[in-house]
Design an enzyme around this catalytic site. Structure first.
Site, PDB file in Angstrom:
ATOM      1  N   CYS A   2       9.958 -17.800  16.181  1.00  0.00           N
ATOM      2  CA  CYS A   2      10.481 -19.004  15.549  1.00  0.00           C
ATOM      3  C   CYS A   2       9.459 -19.550  14.556  1.00  0.00           C
ATOM      4  O   CYS A   2       8.316 -19.170  14.543  1.00  0.00           O
ATOM      5  CB  CYS A   2      10.760 -20.044  16.624  1.00  0.00           C
ATOM      6  SG  CYS A   2      11.828 -19.407  17.939  1.00  0.00           S
ATOM      7  N   ARG A  27      10.547 -15.259   8.363  1.00  0.00           N
ATOM      8  CA  ARG A  27      10.364 -14.866   9.771  1.00  0.00           C
ATOM      9  C   ARG A  27      11.706 -14.587  10.430  1.00  0.00           C
ATOM     10  O   ARG A  27      11.762 -14.115  11.558  1.00  0.00           O
ATOM     11  CB  ARG A  27       9.648 -15.983  10.541  1.00  0.00           C
ATOM     12  CG  ARG A  27       8.245 -16.295  10.080  1.00  0.00           C
ATOM     13  CD  ARG A  27       7.761 -17.636  10.614  1.00  0.00           C
ATOM     14  NE  ARG A  27       7.577 -17.621  12.039  1.00  0.00           N
ATOM     15  CZ  ARG A  27       6.395 -17.432  12.640  1.00  0.00           C
ATOM     16  NH1 ARG A  27       5.335 -17.181  11.911  1.00  0.00           N
ATOM     17  NH2 ARG A  27       6.270 -17.464  13.944  1.00  0.00           N
ATOM     18  N   TRP A  77      14.530 -18.099  16.266  1.00  0.00           N
ATOM     19  CA  TRP A  77      14.945 -16.697  16.360  1.00  0.00           C
ATOM     20  C   TRP A  77      15.251 -16.496  17.836  1.00  0.00           C
ATOM     21  O   TRP A  77      14.342 -16.419  18.666  1.00  0.00           O
ATOM     22  CB  TRP A  77      13.819 -15.778  15.894  1.00  0.00           C
ATOM     23  CG  TRP A  77      14.107 -14.328  16.067  1.00  0.00           C
ATOM     24  CD1 TRP A  77      13.866 -13.560  17.183  1.00  0.00           C
ATOM     25  CD2 TRP A  77      14.721 -13.440  15.139  1.00  0.00           C
ATOM     26  NE1 TRP A  77      14.280 -12.278  16.984  1.00  0.00           N
ATOM     27  CE2 TRP A  77      14.808 -12.157  15.733  1.00  0.00           C
ATOM     28  CE3 TRP A  77      15.195 -13.588  13.848  1.00  0.00           C
ATOM     29  CZ2 TRP A  77      15.362 -11.056  15.086  1.00  0.00           C
ATOM     30  CZ3 TRP A  77      15.744 -12.485  13.203  1.00  0.00           C
ATOM     31  CH2 TRP A  77      15.828 -11.240  13.810  1.00  0.00           C
ATOM     32  N   ASN A 103       7.837 -22.239  20.078  1.00  0.00           N
ATOM     33  CA  ASN A 103       7.906 -20.828  19.697  1.00  0.00           C
ATOM     34  C   ASN A 103       7.241 -20.064  20.835  1.00  0.00           C
ATOM     35  O   ASN A 103       6.137 -20.391  21.239  1.00  0.00           O
ATOM     36  CB  ASN A 103       7.160 -20.592  18.374  1.00  0.00           C
ATOM     37  CG  ASN A 103       7.254 -19.143  17.923  1.00  0.00           C
ATOM     38  OD1 ASN A 103       8.120 -18.409  18.401  1.00  0.00           O
ATOM     39  ND2 ASN A 103       6.378 -18.740  17.033  1.00  0.00           N
ATOM     40  N   GLY A 104       7.944 -19.074  21.402  1.00  0.00           N
ATOM     41  CA  GLY A 104       7.361 -18.317  22.522  1.00  0.00           C
ATOM     42  C   GLY A 104       8.395 -18.120  23.615  1.00  0.00           C
ATOM     43  O   GLY A 104       9.574 -18.393  23.442  1.00  0.00           O
ATOM     44  N   GLU A 486      10.524  11.382  14.889  1.00  0.00           N
ATOM     45  CA  GLU A 486      10.200  10.068  14.310  1.00  0.00           C
ATOM     46  C   GLU A 486       9.052  10.197  13.319  1.00  0.00           C
ATOM     47  O   GLU A 486       9.070   9.591  12.242  1.00  0.00           O
ATOM     48  CB  GLU A 486       9.871   9.081  15.413  1.00  0.00           C
ATOM     49  CG  GLU A 486       9.462   7.694  14.942  1.00  0.00           C
ATOM     50  CD  GLU A 486      10.548   6.970  14.150  1.00  0.00           C
ATOM     51  OE1 GLU A 486      11.702   7.447  14.124  1.00  0.00           O
ATOM     52  OE2 GLU A 486      10.226   5.933  13.538  1.00  0.00           O
ATOM     53  N   LYS A 490       9.299   9.136   9.332  1.00  0.00           N
ATOM     54  CA  LYS A 490       8.368   8.195   8.697  1.00  0.00           C
ATOM     55  C   LYS A 490       7.751   8.807   7.453  1.00  0.00           C
ATOM     56  O   LYS A 490       7.618   8.148   6.421  1.00  0.00           O
ATOM     57  CB  LYS A 490       7.286   7.789   9.713  1.00  0.00           C
ATOM     58  CG  LYS A 490       7.802   6.832  10.766  1.00  0.00           C
ATOM     59  CD  LYS A 490       8.010   5.468  10.137  1.00  0.00           C
ATOM     60  CE  LYS A 490       8.935   4.565  10.921  1.00  0.00           C
ATOM     61  NZ  LYS A 490      10.318   4.981  10.982  1.00  0.00           N
ATOM     62  N   GLU A 493      10.473   9.005   4.648  1.00  0.00           N
ATOM     63  CA  GLU A 493      10.968   7.753   4.059  1.00  0.00           C
ATOM     64  C   GLU A 493       9.853   6.938   3.402  1.00  0.00           C
ATOM     65  O   GLU A 493      10.122   6.069   2.591  1.00  0.00           O
ATOM     66  CB  GLU A 493      11.707   6.925   5.097  1.00  0.00           C
ATOM     67  CG  GLU A 493      10.898   6.413   6.253  1.00  0.00           C
ATOM     68  CD  GLU A 493      11.729   5.542   7.180  1.00  0.00           C
ATOM     69  OE1 GLU A 493      12.730   4.954   6.763  1.00  0.00           O
ATOM     70  OE2 GLU A 493      11.368   5.459   8.370  1.00  0.00           O
ATOM     71  N   HIS A 509      12.557  30.963  16.918  1.00  0.00           N
ATOM     72  CA  HIS A 509      13.941  31.421  16.677  1.00  0.00           C
ATOM     73  C   HIS A 509      14.298  31.306  15.201  1.00  0.00           C
ATOM     74  O   HIS A 509      15.475  31.134  14.853  1.00  0.00           O
ATOM     75  CB  HIS A 509      14.901  30.609  17.545  1.00  0.00           C
ATOM     76  CG  HIS A 509      14.654  30.776  19.009  1.00  0.00           C
ATOM     77  ND1 HIS A 509      14.925  31.948  19.691  1.00  0.00           N
ATOM     78  CD2 HIS A 509      14.065  29.960  19.903  1.00  0.00           C
ATOM     79  CE1 HIS A 509      14.563  31.823  20.951  1.00  0.00           C
ATOM     80  NE2 HIS A 509      14.035  30.622  21.122  1.00  0.00           N
ATOM     81  N   LYS A 608      17.154  -1.835   4.371  1.00  0.00           N
ATOM     82  CA  LYS A 608      16.749  -2.119   5.742  1.00  0.00           C
ATOM     83  C   LYS A 608      17.935  -1.993   6.695  1.00  0.00           C
ATOM     84  O   LYS A 608      17.791  -1.523   7.813  1.00  0.00           O
ATOM     85  CB  LYS A 608      16.163  -3.540   5.847  1.00  0.00           C
ATOM     86  CG  LYS A 608      15.688  -3.906   7.248  1.00  0.00           C
ATOM     87  CD  LYS A 608      14.595  -2.966   7.739  1.00  0.00           C
ATOM     88  CE  LYS A 608      14.184  -3.251   9.172  1.00  0.00           C
ATOM     89  NZ  LYS A 608      13.266  -2.209   9.715  1.00  0.00           N
TER      90      LYS A 608
END
Ligand code: AGP
Length: 613
Positions: A2, A27, A77, A103-104, A486, A490, A493, A509, A608
């Site tokens: 937040c 944020r 958030w 916030n938390g 992954e 990375k 991209e 193979h 995104k």
């Protein structure tokens, strides 16, 4: 994650709060609100239309009162409770004369809520924050000053917080405090400010003070005093900020991706927070799917795209091992076109950071049509997919701004493995002691990720030696295979380099025909049941001239002996190892992107969130 802003001593506080909240919009948030002490009362306005909350708030506050008094503002958030107006901050106590923003995550909020409701308080929201307002109210009604009341309450809290509190009884005062979640203070021309981070302050002051954990500040117009939660005075450290706004939003990092890679320990830790009852058993209270709903499950499908798909592949190994239920993992864009076989005994899990990816949304919609129960693992509370699902399990990574997913990817692996343990607990395929043992090991992951991040120089050194390489293979076995996928994604991209992720056992193979001098093979050689076979596969490619880079456990000299370069990570149990092992691959892709002159935050051709088929 937040956003918090507060000011006392400013003639026209509300516009200043709104401007500060606007600067904190990066944020991410889904609701917003402000409060101010006006004529012996607390005046409040809140808005919960996501994405326009601050704009809506500006409309709501057009006729706001002016005044020098204490004022606070918040963008939320959501982690506990949906993004609705009643859950939006600031929250007030029963008298309406005290307002608080936070916030938390308060881990012991449930027991504290039960206590204040038993004492007759009426709690109107589903948040952990409101509980604190009522606890402070009780202290004030016992004659405590606002600072003493806040200190007494904070000493009872478990979890993370940065808070700001105002009261009609002390109209010029803001009491603020923090633990784990940061809070900065500012002084300028008779005005005293606070904020969750520097961007909200630098339009008014560059003279800032950072509160340390479990410190409390008392802000009055043009003055501030700091103390410990035990009341001991503290001299706060003053800093002068030289950053511009965008640099401040990156909190001193070169880009959002770097900042978010360094937020990974917190993202993992927050995703694990507050998941266990007092007795130690797992409780996923936000899930909405009940244990009875899940007891009938005899098959799991997981559908996702990109990095979320790779997290799902890791989860397949964990869930099948712990729950003994078959798990199919599908690329979401393929799933609904292959006539998948699902029914009411199937659990379909949609994994999506944004909760808006069309391929994944359509896949879970098809699963629901076929009668499956749908659970969505998302990072955005009440995202489209979360709203449409039978149940949700949220990652708590905070907004991820970099296009390349990093902290959300780690948080997804952790959330999916928590889901696996929860299913094992419900279906009784693992004893409670084993579930606890694994959860305890998971709670050590944030420190292992922190330790790995600190080795970035080793990665940078290897990257500098690979600047001219154009062909990369990422190889892994068992849970190392999704990590290899992954790592390859990375590199593609971010650095626009050709990279293939492959199960190491599959190379013989066919693909091994591509191995020749100059090819770079990045192997995931952290210990898992196929580690010895992995080393044999590595020897196969090295004997054909490949340059070998291995991600290996600290102290593993056998892996080092068959590699040209080794990226060390602290060891952990195999099914948790991807959370740590992927970090050097993120750093490698990041560094090669920079070496090739690319902006990691804005990779070409990518968005995104992909809301098209
Ligand atoms: C990951 O680095 C990419 N940005 C991309 O593959 C992403 O993971 C994919 O588009 C899925 O997004 P989601 O998690 O929001 O559904």
């Amino acid at each position: 994650m937040c956003g918090i802003i507060g000011v006392t001593g400013e003639a026209d506080a509300i516009p200043l709060l709104l401007e500060g909240l606007h600067r904190l919009e990066y944020r991410g948030y889904d609701s917003a609100g402000v409060a101010m002490v006006v004529e012996d009362q607390v005046w409040r306005a809140r808005a919960a239309t996501a994405r326009t909350s601050v704009a809506t708030l500006a409309e709501l506050t057009a006729g706001a009162p002016r005044g020098h008094a204490a004022a606070i503002g918040h963008t939320r958030w959501a982690t506990h409770g949906s993004p609705t107006e009643e859950n939006a901050h600031p929250h007030v106590d029963c008298t309406g004369r005290l307002a608080l923003i936070h916030n938390g995550i308060i881990e012991n909020h449930a027991e504290l809520r039960a206590e204040i409701e038993a004492n007759g308080h009426t709690v109107t929201s589903g948040t952990d924050t409101e509980v604190m307002a009522h606890l402070i109210e009780e202290q004030l009604s016992g004659g405590a000053t606002l600072p003493d009341a806040v200190r007494a309450v904070l000493r009872r809290l478990r979890g993370s917080f940065s808070i700001a509190v105002i009261s009609a009884d002390e109209p010029d005062t803001i009491v603020a405090a923090c633990r784990i979640t940061p809070l900065v203070l500012g002084l300028e021309d008779g005005m005293t400010l606070l904020a969750s981070d520097i961007p909200a302050l630098i339009g008014h002051t560059r003279r800032v003070y950072t509160l340390a954990d479990d410190q409390l500040a008392v802000l009055t117009p043009g003055a501030l005093s700091v103390m410990t939660l035990e009341g001991e005075p503290v001299e706060p450290e003053q800093r002068t900020i030289t950053w511009d706004l965008e640099a401040a939003q990156k909190e001193g990092f070169e880009d959002f991706m770097s900042k978010e890679m360094h937020q990974q320990p917190t993202a993992v830790g927050d995703t694990l927070l507050d998941r266990r009852a007092v007795g130690g058993e797992l409780i996923l209270d936000e899930m909405r799917l009940t244990p009875d709903d899940l007891r009938g499950i005899d098959k799991v499908f997981i559908v996702a795209c990109g990095s979320s798909y790779h997290a799902a592949l890791v989860a397949k190994y964990a869930i099948e091992h712990w729950v003994k239920v078959p798990v199919e993992v599908d690329i979401a864009s393929e799933f609904r076109y292959r006539d998948p076989v699902l029914n009411e005994r199937t659990l379909c899990v949609g994994v999506s950071q944004s909760g808006e990816t069309l391929d994944t949304a359509e896949a879970v919609r098809e699963a629901a049509r076929l009668g499956a129960k749908v659970l969505v693992v998302s990072n955005v509370v009440d995202s489209s997919m979360a709203r449409a699902a039978d149940g949700v399990l949220y990652t708590r990574a905070g907004p991820e701004i970099g296009v390349a997913s990093t902290k959300c990817h780690l948080a997804q692996i952790v959330a999916l493995e928590v889901l696996g343990l929860y299913l094992a607990q419900i279906l009784r395929t693992q004893p409670a002691a084993r579930v606890n043992e694994i959860l305890n090991a998971m709670e050590r992951l944030p420190s292992l990720v922190t330790e790995t991040l600190a080795r970035a120089d080793d990665v940078d050194d290897v990257a500098s030696k690979l600047t001219d390489a154009r062909d990369f293979f990422f190889l892994g076995r068992h849970v190392g295979f999704p990590v290899a996928l992954e790592g390859a994604l990375k590199l593609k991209e971010l650095a626009y380099l050709r990279a293939e992720g492959y199960p190491a056992g599959e190379l013989k193979h066919g693909p091994i025909a591509l191995i020749e001098p100059g090819a770079v093979v990045v192997g995931i050689a952290t210990r898992n049941p196929l580690w010895e076979k992995m080393l044999s596969n590595v020897a196969e490619v090295r004997s054909r001239g490949a340059t070998v880079v291995l991600v290996a456990d600290d102290g593993d000299e056998e892996s080092a002996a068959v590699a040209d370069h080794v990226l060390r990570v602290p060891p952990t149990s195999p099914l948790l190892a991807p959370v740590v092992g992927v970090v050097p691959l993120q750093q490698l892709a990041y560094r090669l992107a920079r070496l090739h002159g690319h902006d990691p935050d804005r990779p070409r051709n990518l968005a995104k969130t992909v809301t098209v088929e």
